[in-house]
Motif scaffolding. Structure first.
Motif, PDB file in Angstrom:
ATOM      1  N   LEU A  52       0.819  -1.216   0.000  1.00  0.00           N
ATOM      2  CA  LEU A  52       0.000   0.000   0.000  1.00  0.00           C
ATOM      3  C   LEU A  52       0.851   1.263   0.000  1.00  0.00           C
ATOM      4  O   LEU A  52       0.360   2.341  -0.366  1.00  0.00           O
ATOM      5  CB  LEU A  52      -0.936   0.005   1.204  1.00  0.00           C
ATOM      6  CG  LEU A  52      -2.019  -1.073   1.227  1.00  0.00           C
ATOM      7  CD1 LEU A  52      -2.994  -0.830   2.373  1.00  0.00           C
ATOM      8  CD2 LEU A  52      -2.777  -1.130  -0.089  1.00  0.00           C
ATOM      9  N   ASN A  53       2.126   1.137   0.372  1.00  0.00           N
ATOM     10  CA  ASN A  53       3.011   2.301   0.342  1.00  0.00           C
ATOM     11  C   ASN A  53       3.294   2.769  -1.078  1.00  0.00           C
ATOM     12  O   ASN A  53       3.792   3.882  -1.287  1.00  0.00           O
ATOM     13  CB  ASN A  53       4.336   1.978   1.037  1.00  0.00           C
ATOM     14  CG  ASN A  53       4.167   1.682   2.513  1.00  0.00           C
ATOM     15  OD1 ASN A  53       3.205   2.132   3.137  1.00  0.00           O
ATOM     16  ND2 ASN A  53       5.088   0.927   3.091  1.00  0.00           N
ATOM     17  N   ASN A  54       2.972   1.923  -2.058  1.00  0.00           N
ATOM     18  CA  ASN A  54       3.189   2.287  -3.464  1.00  0.00           C
ATOM     19  C   ASN A  54       2.084   3.182  -4.013  1.00  0.00           C
ATOM     20  O   ASN A  54       2.197   3.659  -5.150  1.00  0.00           O
ATOM     21  CB  ASN A  54       3.264   1.024  -4.330  1.00  0.00           C
ATOM     22  CG  ASN A  54       4.429   0.130  -3.967  1.00  0.00           C
ATOM     23  OD1 ASN A  54       5.496   0.604  -3.587  1.00  0.00           O
ATOM     24  ND2 ASN A  54       4.230  -1.174  -4.069  1.00  0.00           N
ATOM     25  N   ALA A  93      -2.915  -2.613   7.751  1.00  0.00           N
ATOM     26  CA  ALA A  93      -2.311  -1.898   6.625  1.00  0.00           C
ATOM     27  C   ALA A  93      -3.267  -0.838   6.079  1.00  0.00           C
ATOM     28  O   ALA A  93      -2.868   0.303   5.803  1.00  0.00           O
ATOM     29  CB  ALA A  93      -1.922  -2.887   5.524  1.00  0.00           C
ATOM     30  N   ILE A  94      -4.538  -1.200   5.936  1.00  0.00           N
ATOM     31  CA  ILE A  94      -5.511  -0.264   5.380  1.00  0.00           C
ATOM     32  C   ILE A  94      -5.768   0.892   6.335  1.00  0.00           C
ATOM     33  O   ILE A  94      -5.783   2.063   5.924  1.00  0.00           O
ATOM     34  CB  ILE A  94      -6.821  -1.003   5.052  1.00  0.00           C
ATOM     35  CG1 ILE A  94      -6.612  -1.901   3.828  1.00  0.00           C
ATOM     36  CG2 ILE A  94      -7.955  -0.010   4.793  1.00  0.00           C
ATOM     37  CD1 ILE A  94      -7.761  -2.835   3.552  1.00  0.00           C
ATOM     38  N   THR A  95      -5.959   0.593   7.600  1.00  0.00           N
ATOM     39  CA  THR A  95      -6.278   1.662   8.552  1.00  0.00           C
ATOM     40  C   THR A  95      -5.069   2.527   8.887  1.00  0.00           C
ATOM     41  O   THR A  95      -5.227   3.590   9.493  1.00  0.00           O
ATOM     42  CB  THR A  95      -6.885   1.078   9.847  1.00  0.00           C
ATOM     43  OG1 THR A  95      -5.988   0.110  10.405  1.00  0.00           O
ATOM     44  CG2 THR A  95      -8.226   0.424   9.560  1.00  0.00           C
ATOM     45  N   SER A  96      -3.872   2.093   8.465  1.00  0.00           N
ATOM     46  CA  SER A  96      -2.670   2.897   8.668  1.00  0.00           C
ATOM     47  C   SER A  96      -2.352   3.767   7.459  1.00  0.00           C
ATOM     48  O   SER A  96      -1.517   4.683   7.547  1.00  0.00           O
ATOM     49  CB  SER A  96      -1.463   1.992   8.958  1.00  0.00           C
ATOM     50  OG  SER A  96      -1.643   1.271  10.153  1.00  0.00           O
ATOM     51  N   LEU A 108     -14.433  -4.031   6.448  1.00  0.00           N
ATOM     52  CA  LEU A 108     -13.542  -4.326   7.577  1.00  0.00           C
ATOM     53  C   LEU A 108     -14.289  -4.751   8.848  1.00  0.00           C
ATOM     54  O   LEU A 108     -13.777  -4.564   9.947  1.00  0.00           O
ATOM     55  CB  LEU A 108     -12.648  -3.121   7.909  1.00  0.00           C
ATOM     56  CG  LEU A 108     -11.923  -2.416   6.756  1.00  0.00           C
ATOM     57  CD1 LEU A 108     -11.015  -1.312   7.302  1.00  0.00           C
ATOM     58  CD2 LEU A 108     -11.109  -3.385   5.921  1.00  0.00           C
ATOM     59  N   ASP A 109     -15.477  -5.351   8.716  1.00  0.00           N
ATOM     60  CA  ASP A 109     -16.182  -5.681   9.955  1.00  0.00           C
ATOM     61  C   ASP A 109     -16.046  -7.137  10.375  1.00  0.00           C
ATOM     62  O   ASP A 109     -16.549  -7.522  11.429  1.00  0.00           O
ATOM     63  CB  ASP A 109     -17.658  -5.267   9.879  1.00  0.00           C
ATOM     64  CG  ASP A 109     -18.558  -6.276   9.176  1.00  0.00           C
ATOM     65  OD1 ASP A 109     -18.066  -7.293   8.651  1.00  0.00           O
ATOM     66  OD2 ASP A 109     -19.789  -6.049   9.148  1.00  0.00           O
ATOM     67  N   SER A 110     -15.334  -7.972   9.562  1.00  0.00           N
ATOM     68  CA  SER A 110     -15.179  -9.381   9.908  1.00  0.00           C
ATOM     69  C   SER A 110     -13.726  -9.815   9.761  1.00  0.00           C
ATOM     70  O   SER A 110     -13.107  -9.589   8.719  1.00  0.00           O
ATOM     71  CB  SER A 110     -16.071 -10.256   9.015  1.00  0.00           C
ATOM     72  OG  SER A 110     -17.430  -9.970   9.236  1.00  0.00           O
ATOM     73  N   LYS A 111     -13.196 -10.429  10.797  1.00  0.00           N
ATOM     74  CA  LYS A 111     -11.795 -10.834  10.835  1.00  0.00           C
ATOM     75  C   LYS A 111     -11.655 -12.308  10.457  1.00  0.00           C
ATOM     76  O   LYS A 111     -12.306 -13.175  11.036  1.00  0.00           O
ATOM     77  CB  LYS A 111     -11.234 -10.602  12.243  1.00  0.00           C
ATOM     78  CG  LYS A 111      -9.778 -10.986  12.424  1.00  0.00           C
ATOM     79  CD  LYS A 111      -9.366 -10.741  13.877  1.00  0.00           C
ATOM     80  CE  LYS A 111      -7.922 -11.138  14.135  1.00  0.00           C
ATOM     81  NZ  LYS A 111      -7.547 -10.913  15.553  1.00  0.00           N
ATOM     82  N   VAL A 112     -10.796 -12.576   9.473  1.00  0.00           N
ATOM     83  CA  VAL A 112     -10.537 -13.952   9.056  1.00  0.00           C
ATOM     84  C   VAL A 112      -9.040 -14.238   9.113  1.00  0.00           C
ATOM     85  O   VAL A 112      -8.213 -13.326   9.105  1.00  0.00           O
ATOM     86  CB  VAL A 112     -11.059 -14.232   7.630  1.00  0.00           C
ATOM     87  CG1 VAL A 112     -12.573 -14.080   7.578  1.00  0.00           C
ATOM     88  CG2 VAL A 112     -10.392 -13.327   6.605  1.00  0.00           C
ATOM     89  N   ARG A 113      -8.716 -15.515   9.157  1.00  0.00           N
ATOM     90  CA  ARG A 113      -7.322 -15.961   9.127  1.00  0.00           C
ATOM     91  C   ARG A 113      -7.149 -16.877   7.924  1.00  0.00           C
ATOM     92  O   ARG A 113      -8.005 -17.699   7.626  1.00  0.00           O
ATOM     93  CB  ARG A 113      -6.986 -16.714  10.414  1.00  0.00           C
ATOM     94  CG  ARG A 113      -5.518 -17.160  10.492  1.00  0.00           C
ATOM     95  CD  ARG A 113      -5.217 -17.852  11.825  1.00  0.00           C
ATOM     96  NE  ARG A 113      -5.802 -19.187  11.903  1.00  0.00           N
ATOM     97  CZ  ARG A 113      -6.834 -19.513  12.659  1.00  0.00           C
ATOM     98  NH1 ARG A 113      -7.443 -18.599  13.402  1.00  0.00           N
ATOM     99  NH2 ARG A 113      -7.312 -20.752  12.679  1.00  0.00           N
ATOM    100  N   ILE A 114      -6.008 -16.725   7.238  1.00  0.00           N
ATOM    101  CA  ILE A 114      -5.749 -17.511   6.036  1.00  0.00           C
ATOM    102  C   ILE A 114      -4.713 -18.594   6.312  1.00  0.00           C
ATOM    103  O   ILE A 114      -3.692 -18.348   6.963  1.00  0.00           O
ATOM    104  CB  ILE A 114      -5.245 -16.607   4.890  1.00  0.00           C
ATOM    105  CG1 ILE A 114      -6.332 -15.608   4.483  1.00  0.00           C
ATOM    106  CG2 ILE A 114      -4.834 -17.440   3.673  1.00  0.00           C
ATOM    107  CD1 ILE A 114      -5.902 -14.630   3.405  1.00  0.00           C
ATOM    108  N   ASN A 115      -4.981 -19.795   5.817  1.00  0.00           N
ATOM    109  CA  ASN A 115      -4.011 -20.881   5.813  1.00  0.00           C
ATOM    110  C   ASN A 115      -3.596 -21.079   4.358  1.00  0.00           C
ATOM    111  O   ASN A 115      -4.346 -21.633   3.559  1.00  0.00           O
ATOM    112  CB  ASN A 115      -4.635 -22.162   6.373  1.00  0.00           C
ATOM    113  CG  ASN A 115      -3.646 -23.316   6.456  1.00  0.00           C
ATOM    114  OD1 ASN A 115      -2.772 -23.470   5.608  1.00  0.00           O
ATOM    115  ND2 ASN A 115      -3.783 -24.150   7.480  1.00  0.00           N
TER     116      ASN A 115
END
Length: 209
Positions: free
Chosen positions: A90-92, A111-114, A126-133
């Protein structure tokens, strides 16, 4: 093909430099048949863990019309996986546009909220938190509205949660309002953006920082 309406306005509405649209591949997966959305709705007891879809298949629940229009207008496209694996991507970009990116990882959320200039084009992001395998190519719901406890409103306890605005699909009184790291639209533009040059003009203006 909603994008074709803006062919003659391409130059006027075309993307500013260094502006990215984040395609919600995780939300697309969650809203697919037998996905996390079905789990949330009580239609499937085991769908809190699902295989991540490999291809973009824009549907209403991700903001399909907006995606097609913005891609046509030359906005760069990245997705949830890109950000989760490499938050520094996102810095790009000077500006970042979210569609209905409801399901995101913690890496992506941070990253998005920063980022200093994010345009939240759809309420309920951004209201649901998931984890990726990544070995299994799956994602699992960790926390979201009413999960794992009924009192939970937002998976990240985010102060700018605006999910209550998602039902406003007419957008007759649409406006972008400012938050700490950008601007939010106060309605769901999926049914109106293809007929509304003003939203696209304002979007471009907000992205031109």
């Amino acid at each position: 093909m909603p994008e074709t309406r803006f062919f003659e306005q391409y130059t006027e509405l075309s993307a500013p430099e260094k502006t990215a649209v984040v395609y919600p591949i995780l939300t697309q997966t969650a809203y697919s048949w037998g996905g996390i959305h079905d789990f949330n709705m009580g239609r499937c007891e085991t769908c809190f863990k699902v295989e991540i879809e490999e291809y973009y298949d824009p549907i209403f629940s991700v903001g399909a019309k907006s995606f097609r229009i913005l891609e046509f207008l030359g906005y760069s496209v990245i997705d949830d996986i890109d950000i989760d694996k490499n938050p520094e991507i996102l810095n790009n970009f000077n500006s970042v546009i979210l569609l209905h990116n409801q399901f995101v990882t913690e890496n992506e959320f941070l990253a998005i909220t920063s980022h200093p200039n994010v345009i939240y084009l759809y309420p309920g992001s951004l209201d649901s938190k998931v984890r990726i395998n990544y070995e299994e190519n799956t994602m699992i719901l960790e926390r979201g509205p009413a999960f794992p406890d009924s009192y939970i409103i937002d998976g990240f306890d985010w102060e700018y949660n605006n999910s209550e605005m998602t039902d406003n699909t007419i957008c007759g009184d649409w406006k972008f309002y400012q938050i700490t790291n950008g601007h939010m639209l106060n309605c769901t533009p999926e049914d109106t953006i293809q007929y509304n040059d003003a939203i696209l003009k304002k979007l471009k203006q907000l992205a031109e920082v």
